[in-house]
Write a protein that holds these residues in place. Sequence first.
Motif, mmCIF file in Angstrom:
data_model
loop_
_atom_site.group_PDB
_atom_site.id
_atom_site.type_symbol
_atom_site.label_atom_id
_atom_site.label_comp_id
_atom_site.label_asym_id
_atom_site.label_seq_id
_atom_site.Cartn_x
_atom_site.Cartn_y
_atom_site.Cartn_z
ATOM 1 N N ASP A 80 14.229 -13.335 -4.423
ATOM 2 C CA ASP A 80 14.768 -12.270 -5.211
ATOM 3 C C ASP A 80 14.594 -10.987 -4.395
ATOM 4 O OD1 ASP A 80 15.879 -13.876 -7.345
ATOM 5 O OD2 ASP A 80 13.941 -13.731 -8.277
ATOM 6 N N THR A 81 15.536 -10.140 -4.832
ATOM 7 C CA THR A 81 15.270 -8.597 -4.323
ATOM 8 C C THR A 81 15.443 -7.778 -5.581
ATOM 9 O OG1 THR A 81 15.464 -9.033 -2.014
ATOM 10 C CG2 THR A 81 15.671 -6.588 -2.749
ATOM 11 N N VAL A 82 14.500 -6.702 -6.025
ATOM 12 C CA VAL A 82 14.616 -6.117 -7.219
ATOM 13 C C VAL A 82 14.162 -4.776 -6.785
ATOM 14 C CG1 VAL A 82 13.595 -5.775 -9.317
ATOM 15 C CG2 VAL A 82 13.821 -8.043 -8.565
ATOM 16 N N SER A 83 15.113 -3.802 -7.325
ATOM 17 C CA SER A 83 14.796 -2.395 -6.904
ATOM 18 C C SER A 83 14.189 -1.809 -7.949
ATOM 19 C CB SER A 83 16.195 -1.537 -6.961
ATOM 20 O OG SER A 83 16.700 -1.560 -8.103
ATOM 21 N N LYS B 132 12.845 1.310 -1.699
ATOM 22 C CA LYS B 132 12.303 1.179 -3.073
ATOM 23 C C LYS B 132 12.608 -0.347 -3.740
ATOM 24 C CE LYS B 132 10.973 5.556 -4.716
ATOM 25 N NZ LYS B 132 10.843 6.327 -5.995
ATOM 26 N N THR B 133 12.479 -1.185 -2.803
ATOM 27 C CA THR B 133 12.774 -2.607 -3.403
ATOM 28 C C THR B 133 11.491 -3.576 -3.171
ATOM 29 O OG1 THR B 133 13.551 -3.129 -1.065
ATOM 30 C CG2 THR B 133 15.236 -2.590 -2.972
ATOM 31 N N VAL B 134 11.485 -4.674 -3.942
ATOM 32 C CA VAL B 134 10.492 -5.612 -3.794
ATOM 33 C C VAL B 134 11.181 -7.020 -3.479
ATOM 34 C CG1 VAL B 134 8.796 -7.092 -5.096
ATOM 35 C CG2 VAL B 134 8.827 -4.588 -5.487
ATOM 36 N N THR B 135 10.964 -7.808 -2.532
ATOM 37 C CA THR B 135 11.292 -9.097 -2.343
ATOM 38 C C THR B 135 10.129 -10.179 -2.661
ATOM 39 O OG1 THR B 135 13.022 -8.202 -0.673
ATOM 40 C CG2 THR B 135 12.461 -10.459 -0.477
ATOM 41 N N THR C 237 7.103 -8.972 0.077
ATOM 42 C CA THR C 237 7.080 -7.630 0.768
ATOM 43 C C THR C 237 7.668 -6.664 -0.180
ATOM 44 O OG1 THR C 237 9.335 -7.955 1.781
ATOM 45 C CG2 THR C 237 7.467 -8.532 3.157
ATOM 46 N N VAL C 238 7.262 -5.426 0.055
ATOM 47 C CA VAL C 238 7.664 -4.098 -0.589
ATOM 48 C C VAL C 238 8.464 -3.341 0.345
ATOM 49 C CG1 VAL C 238 7.001 -1.991 -1.794
ATOM 50 C CG2 VAL C 238 5.909 -4.279 -2.155
ATOM 51 N N VAL D 276 0.849 -1.159 0.042
ATOM 52 C CA VAL D 276 -0.082 -0.105 0.159
ATOM 53 C C VAL D 276 0.925 1.373 0.242
ATOM 54 C CG1 VAL D 276 -1.784 1.392 1.285
ATOM 55 C CG2 VAL D 276 -1.908 -1.139 1.267
ATOM 56 N N GLU D 277 1.923 1.100 0.926
ATOM 57 C CA GLU D 277 2.916 2.473 0.837
ATOM 58 C C GLU D 277 3.830 2.606 -0.164
ATOM 59 O OE1 GLU D 277 2.808 -0.260 3.262
ATOM 60 O OE2 GLU D 277 1.497 0.770 4.806
ATOM 61 N N GLY D 278 4.245 1.607 -0.738
ATOM 62 C CA GLY D 278 5.290 1.414 -1.959
ATOM 63 C C GLY D 278 4.792 1.172 -3.297
ATOM 64 N N GLY D 279 3.550 0.852 -3.707
ATOM 65 C CA GLY D 279 3.344 0.505 -4.939
ATOM 66 C C GLY D 279 1.835 1.346 -5.342
#
Length: 378
Positions: free
Chosen positions: A236-239, A228-231, A222-223, A122-125
């Motif tokens: 994987d962790t992607v920025s 500013k990363t998604v796990t 999680t975000v 909700v906060e990051g996307g």
Amino acid sequence: MTRIVLLGGGVGGSMVSNQLARQLKPEILRGEVEITVINESDTHVYQPYFLYMAFDQAVPADAKRPERAVLNNQIKLVVGHAERVDREAKDVVMGDGAHIPYDYLVIATGSRPAPETVPGLVEGGHIFYTEEGALKLRDALAEFTGGRVLVTVGVPHKCPVAPVEFTLMVRDWLDTHGFESSEVLYTYPIGRLHSLEPVAAWATEIFDQRRIDSRTFFNVETVDSEKKTVTTLEGDTVSYDLLVAIPPHLGQDIVKRSGLGDAGNWIATDRHSLLMQGTDNIYVLGDATNLPISKAGSTAHFQADVVSSNLVNRIHGGLGSVRYDGKVFCFIEAGNDEATYVKFDYQHPPKPQPPTEMIHLYKLAFNKMYWLSAAGIL
Ligand SMILES: Cc1cc2nc3c(=O)[nH]c(=O)nc-3n(C[C@H](O)[C@H](O)[C@H](O)COP(=O)(O)OP(=O)(O)OC[C@H]3O[C@@H](n4cnc5c(N)ncnc54)[C@H](O)[C@@H]3O)c2cc1C
């Protein structure tokens, strides 16, 4: 008097009720049949416009009409939040305590994106599946300064092709707004780019042509909106610079409160008759079912034909044996002022064709014609 109650006045509810009102007009005028639509809002919303709103190609007014204006004037409209269905008493209990009795109930309460099920999302996307989310994304694109646009998909979700459409449209938007070197990274939870295999193959090819990167087996866990990363569940962790998420969906809470559904609030529905399993007077259509088919407005449209035909037939003394064949039709916006479409059913898989400008223009025209189909005229 036979009372038919439509729970939900969106795509499915409005189409069934309008078809019933036209076909049962003599019975309604003689006081033998009553049709009631219950909808929690007095506004009918055409959700496909949210995709265009995100790119400032539509405004909220395009997507809305008064619910009353969409419904035949033989239909009673109750605007209010339905609290639960009481199957014993055969009535719908409203939030204000009113009871609306039915002989036949048609449930078309739809589904909702559930971003709260993914920590940090909700906060990051950004989520363009609501009016508010689409407008926030429009504003974020207006302020975009370049970098990676990450698209994530949770299942189940409505409009099976919207994530692919958004991805192709955002590539086009970046290329035409001075961000040619920005990356678009599309991700998908299973081992190909779409749950429908022919769509996955088509997307693989067009993503290659349009410089869109992709990753599969990508299930967001999680975000982190600060970093500013998604796990992912896969580790994987992607920025990202801009995260656009299609979150997993749930059926509406009224399904849970009424004890009608499974853990995701989806209602067990017979795939051909569209009767709720174990009942002979409750039909379910649109996103609310647990059927293994796409949750789409067109699905609700084709199902509305089946439900209304069967109800009319039963009221006239028949058995109501028209069967739904799983038909779905979806346009696919492809960016660059082009679109294609897919049409499929339980027996026949989709066969996406190369996108054309003509199909894109037809889709834009259909968006305007929707109001005729909601009214049961098309
Ligand atoms: C961005 C986006 C793009 C899309 N694009 C397409 C597309 O191109 N083609 C396509 O076919 N589909 C598309 N869809 C999907 C389509 O909008 C839905 O699948 C369709 O609206 C489902 O119809 P429905 O009748 O099941 O539910 P809805 O149309 O969502 O209607 C449900 C109704 O039930 C009411 N309701 C719910 N709970 C209660 C309650 N407790 N009490 C009273 N009322 C209640 C709601 O207010 C609502 O009016 C898109 C969706 C989105 C978000």
